[in-house]
Design an enzyme around this catalytic site. Structure first.
Site, PDB file in Angstrom:
ATOM      1  N   HIS A 191       0.857  -1.058  -0.118  1.00 11.09           N
ATOM      2  CA  HIS A 191      -0.200   0.126   0.012  1.00 11.09           C
ATOM      3  C   HIS A 191       1.024   1.241   0.021  1.00 11.09           C
ATOM      4  CE1 HIS A 191      -3.389  -2.506   1.509  1.00 11.09           C
ATOM      5  NE2 HIS A 191      -3.682  -2.454   0.340  1.00 11.09           N
TER       6      HIS A 191
ATOM      7  N   GLU B 275       1.906   3.455   2.989  1.00  6.66           N
ATOM      8  CA  GLU B 275       2.471   2.767   4.088  1.00  6.66           C
ATOM      9  C   GLU B 275       4.142   2.464   3.779  1.00  6.66           C
ATOM     10  OE1 GLU B 275      -0.003  -0.754   4.531  1.00  6.66           O
ATOM     11  OE2 GLU B 275      -1.931   0.443   4.591  1.00  6.66           O
TER      12      GLU B 275
ATOM     13  N   HIS C  34       2.477  -3.910   6.911  1.00  6.71           N
ATOM     14  CA  HIS C  34       1.534  -2.950   6.455  1.00  6.71           C
ATOM     15  C   HIS C  34       1.745  -1.871   7.797  1.00  6.71           C
ATOM     16  CE1 HIS C  34      -0.877  -4.566   3.060  1.00  6.71           C
ATOM     17  NE2 HIS C  34      -0.047  -5.545   3.270  1.00  6.71           N
TER      18      HIS C  34
ATOM     19  N   GLU D 269       0.627  -5.257  10.830  1.00  5.16           N
ATOM     20  CA  GLU D 269       0.133  -3.962  10.807  1.00  5.16           C
ATOM     21  C   GLU D 269       0.910  -3.187  11.870  1.00  5.16           C
ATOM     22  OE1 GLU D 269      -1.788  -2.739   8.758  1.00  5.16           O
ATOM     23  OE2 GLU D 269      -3.149  -4.175   7.960  1.00  5.16           O
TER      24      GLU D 269
HETATM   25 ZN   LIG Z   1      -1.871  -1.782   4.198  1.00 12.39          ZN
END
Ligand SMILES: [Zn+2]
Length: 350
Positions: free
Chosen positions: A115, A118, A261, A320
């Protein structure tokens, strides 16, 4: 430190080359040599086994594609055992680098910046490559981890930036006089603030592109066309970046993969019950070293780790990192680092 006895015809430069170090670090280890051109056969010189002390990967704001490519080149020069290759090219024809470090049979894969906003995950992975290489050459442990034995048992493959075009867009580094930028601007409803942008440059979310219940993801996602986030594309693996990741993964025999992420301080570890039993055991160790929360299932399909778990029935994780609003500020770097360094090392150890 190694003691090297100078042979006939050897210069300090030749000795430095022989050991894969720079002339300056060889000189630094031999302060008694006043005149480098006057060394004689039989003389003993100190050869440092550690690479130069210089720090290569420096956490800083807007660390993007060019910074990564430059640092990879310097890393490779300083640590000749680091191999850099490419897994393919992006929509805008940027090469997507992959780094191999370590020489073991066990293959492990980490990736970052699926992403666009990120991108701090790319920096975390780059820093890890440097810290790991440096610990290896200096024979040091990191925490309780024996780096020499990890290096000998694991081949780590890192794709630090899956979505370089998207990262460049978020950081304001795309040439605005191109039709590609005009298209992204249209998708972004005319706003030049791309800080919410997660997708690749043509508005497809690369982590919604994998053939793991992709149709279910299509029906779930709100975006029915190109969008800064959550658009699945017209077909699985329609985007070159996702295709490159799939081909790369199929060409290896990964024992474990982790996709990094931001944000949430959570580790997703299940997929529709297809994950192996050991995933639970491994995630427990990952949360022990990071303090993150383990989450088994979320209402989501077609992600990279979903596909990996489905196809190989091996441990796959989405980590994350950090907490706050994306893109996370660079001021959080070292705090996040302190929590993910254990995840990086443990993922290779288990
Ligand atoms: Zn992500």
């Amino acid at each position: 430190m190694i003691k090297h006895t100078v042979k006939q015809g050897e210069t300090l430069f030749i000795i430095a080359q022989k050991y894969g170090i720079s002339l300056s670090s060889l000189l630094a280890a031999n302060p008694n040599i006043k005149n480098p051109s006057l060394i004689r056969p039989g003389q003993v010189v100190n050869v440092p086994t550690a690479a130069p002390e210089r720090t290569i990967v420096i956490p800083r704001d807007s660390y993007g594609y060019n910074e990564m490519v430059n640092d990879l080149e310097t890393l490779r020069e300083s640590y000749p055992f680091i191999k850099v290759d490419s897994i393919g090219t992006t929509v805008m024809d940027r090469s997507i680098p992959v780094v191999r470090i370590g020489q073991g049979k066990k293959e492990v894969h980490y990736n970052g910046s699926f992403h666009a906003n990120e991108w701090i995950t790319s920096l975390l992975l780059m820093k890890f490559i440097e810290v790991y290489a440096k610990a290896y050459v200096s024979g040091k442990k990191i925490g309780t981890f024996n780096i020499k034995s990890l290096f000998d048992s694991v081949s780590l493959w890192v794709v630090p930036m899956v979505n370089p075009d998207g990262v460049q867009l978020v950081q304001g580094k795309i040439d605005t006089n191109t039709s590609t930028f005009a298209n992204a601007l249209r998708i972004n409803r005319g706003s030049r603030d791309f800080s919410d942008w997660k997708a690749n440059i043509r508005g497809v979310d690369l982590n919604d592109q994998f053939p793991a219940h992709w149709e279910t993801e299509v029906s779930r996602r709100a975006s029915s066309g190109p969008s800064p986030r959550d658009y699945t594309g017209t077909a699985p693996l329609s985007e070159p970046e996702a295709r490159a990741m799939a081909d790369f993964t199929r060409a290896h025999n990964f024992r474990l993969v982790s996709a990094f992420h931001t944000q949430g301080e959570e580790i997703y570890w299940g997929y529709r019950g297809l994950e192996p039993n050991e995933s639970q055991h491994i995630v427990n160790r990952l949360i022990e070293v990071s303090g993150y929360e383990a989450v088994r299932y979320v209402e989501s399909d077609a992600g990279y780790k979903d596909w990996f778990i489905q196809e190989w029935r091996r441990p796959g994780f989405t980590v994350e990192c950090g907490y706050g609003i994306n893109p996370l500020p660079i001021s959080q770097f070292w705090e996040i680092w302190g929590k993910v360094i254990g995840i990086f090392l443990m993922g290779m150890y288990v």
